[in-house]
Design an enzyme around this catalytic site. Structure first.
Site, short mmCIF file in Angstrom:
data_model
loop_
_atom_site.label_atom_id
_atom_site.label_comp_id
_atom_site.label_asym_id
_atom_site.label_seq_id
_atom_site.Cartn_x
_atom_site.Cartn_y
_atom_site.Cartn_z
CB ALA A 206 29.45 18.76 -38.49
CE LYS A 207 31.96 25.66 -34.75
NZ LYS A 207 32.48 26.26 -35.84
N GLY A 208 31.97 20.52 -33.62
CA GLY A 208 31.72 19.53 -32.46
C GLY A 208 32.97 20.54 -31.18
#
Ligand code: NAD
Length: 426
Positions: A114-116
């Site tokens: 994931a990444k944000g």
């Protein structure tokens, strides 16, 4: 039965997303990944875009755009950092989430990627404004994250304090302390010993192994580092412990070079007082572009992606390119370096894996409320790094390819295997 590949997504279309997709396609071809697994292994599972209003100290309210991309759920919760940087966009976040997937699978961690991120310059925010931004971003994420769903961590522009605010915001919402919702927290609120230095130390550890394999004495080696933040500075300190000479460092404001070696303690003290290297007088000023072309044994990009390009790939004067940053080398530059054959690349999904490995340790410790010593953490980290490195070298010999493709084929292959075993949902 094989079905034809579906057309790629346009939502994420950007230079960096196309670059991650190109890497995927090359690796998938190499392991003959069946067509019916390709698109669903490659494309992100889901994403969220949020607007984050922040009241500034001057009384105005400004609205920032934030994102979170969860790449796949086939191996467990998703895991990946949150970036605060002006150039953040959904395509970059999606590419970084893909790389997290391959990195976690390569190291054998039970996570999807994931990444944000938020498109903002955190250097221009006061501490109060940064707290407001961090808490509101997490508030918007609450239905989407959790210890068994998605576990954020720090990345560029975020740090332990930001993680503490996010953990607190989540915990207030659910009514009890949930340290396992983020990693990279201060030790006082459930962080792990060794997490702060894990990524940089891991980079240095893998560089030392590479130098050993090449018969190069670390004490005869020089290092150039682009990005003197968490990863770059911690790597520099570990390189110094190995007797290596740091001859150039930089941050967003520019860099400094001294062939006789830089005074790291003075640089760290300057950054801690001024939040930047600007105004330091510890060496000759160089631009970030010039820095990449300086002669050295080891070049460590530890800032943004896509800095090694066709414009400079033929001019690098290093023996080892240690990719501490995610995605620092473009596909075209990769081909130039491969043709040159005189630069050993430690690819990002192997090189900076120390961060997510110790984040995994932090999550495990939080879930069981039983904490390990720093020595235990670093010893366990070294075991996983060496095992992962060995697996990449073995794969490289087996399928005769670059170190990057060896790492990618292992990571992608494991995610695809889990998807094939489980079915269409995760
Ligand atoms: P950080 O915010 O602590 O430091 C980033 C550094 O890069 C700062 O010195 C900043 O001034 C510099 N920088 C920003 N823009 C730049 C530019 N255009 N040119 C040159 N320098 C620039 O971030 P970090 O956590 O050290 O992350 C650095 C890299 O490492 C990122 O690519 C990140 O994705 C990767 N990474 C970080 C971790 C982690 O645990 N923090 C783990 C794996 C990978």
């Amino acid at each position: 039965m094989n079905i034809p590949a579906q057309p790629g997504s346009t939502l994420y279309d950007s230079d960096v997303f196309r670059m991650a997709c190109r890497q995927f396609d090359l690796a998938a071809d190499l392991i003959a990944l069946p067509a019916d697994l390709r698109e669903r292994t490659k494309l992100p599972k889901r994403c969220l875009t949020v607007t984050v209003p922040v009241k500034h100290d001057d009384g105005t309210v400004r609205v920032y755009e934030g994102y979170r991309v969860q790449h796949h759920l086939s191996l467990g919760p998703t895991k990946g950092g949150i970036r605060f940087h002006p150039s953040v966009n959904i395509g970059e976040v999606a590419a970084l989430a893909m790389w997290m997937s391959w990195k976690c699978a390569l190291a054998g961690l039970p996570y999807g990627g994931a990444k944000g991120g938020v498109a903002v310059d955190p250097g221009k925010l006061s501490r109060r404004e940064l707290e407001g931004l961090s808490r509101r971003y997490m508030q918007e994420m609450i239905p989407f994250v959790g210890p068994n769903i998605d576990v954020p961590a720090p990345d560029m522009g975020t740090n332990e304090q930001v993680m503490a605010w996010m953990m607190d915001t989540y915990s207030i919402q659910v009514g009890n302390s949930v340290p396992a919702v983020v990693t990279g927290k201060p030790i006082a609120v459930g962080g792990s010993e060794g997490r702060r230095e894990a990524t940089g130390r891991g980079v240095a550890h893998l560089v030392r192994r590479q130098l050993e394999a090449m018969g190069i004495d670390p004490r005869e080696s020089t290092v150039v580092i682009q990005g003197f933040g968490n990863v770059g500075a911690e790597a520099a300190l570990a390189f110094r412990e190995y007797g290596m000479r740091i001859v150039a460092i930089s941050d967003v404001s520019g860099g400094f070079h001294n062939p006789r070696g830089l005074d790291l303690d003075a640089a760290l003290a300057h950054v801690s007082a001024k939040r930047s290297l600007a105004g330091w007088n510890g060496g000759d000023a160089v631009t970030n572009e010039e820095l990449l072309e300086l002669p050295c044994t080891v070049l460590v990009p530890a800032a943004l992606e896509r800095v090694i390009t066709p414009a400079n790939a033929s001019k690098l004067r290093c023996r080892v390119l240690a990719e501490a940053a995610n995605g620092p080398t473009t596909n075209e530059a990769d081909l130039i370096l491969e043709a040159r054959g005189d630069v050993e690349i430690i690819p990002d999904i192997l090189c900076n894996t120390g961060g997510v490995v110790v984040s995994y340790f932090e999550w495990v410790q939080d879930l069981q409320s039983l904490f390990w010593t720093r020595d235990e953490v670093l010893a366990k980290l070294a075991v996983i790094l060496d095992r992962t490195r060995e697996s990449v070298e073995k794969q490289r010999r087996k399928i005769r390819c670059t170190r990057r493709l060896a790492a990618l084929t292992l990571g992608i292959g494991r995610v695809a295997e889990a998807k094939a075993a489980r079915g269409l949902f995760p």
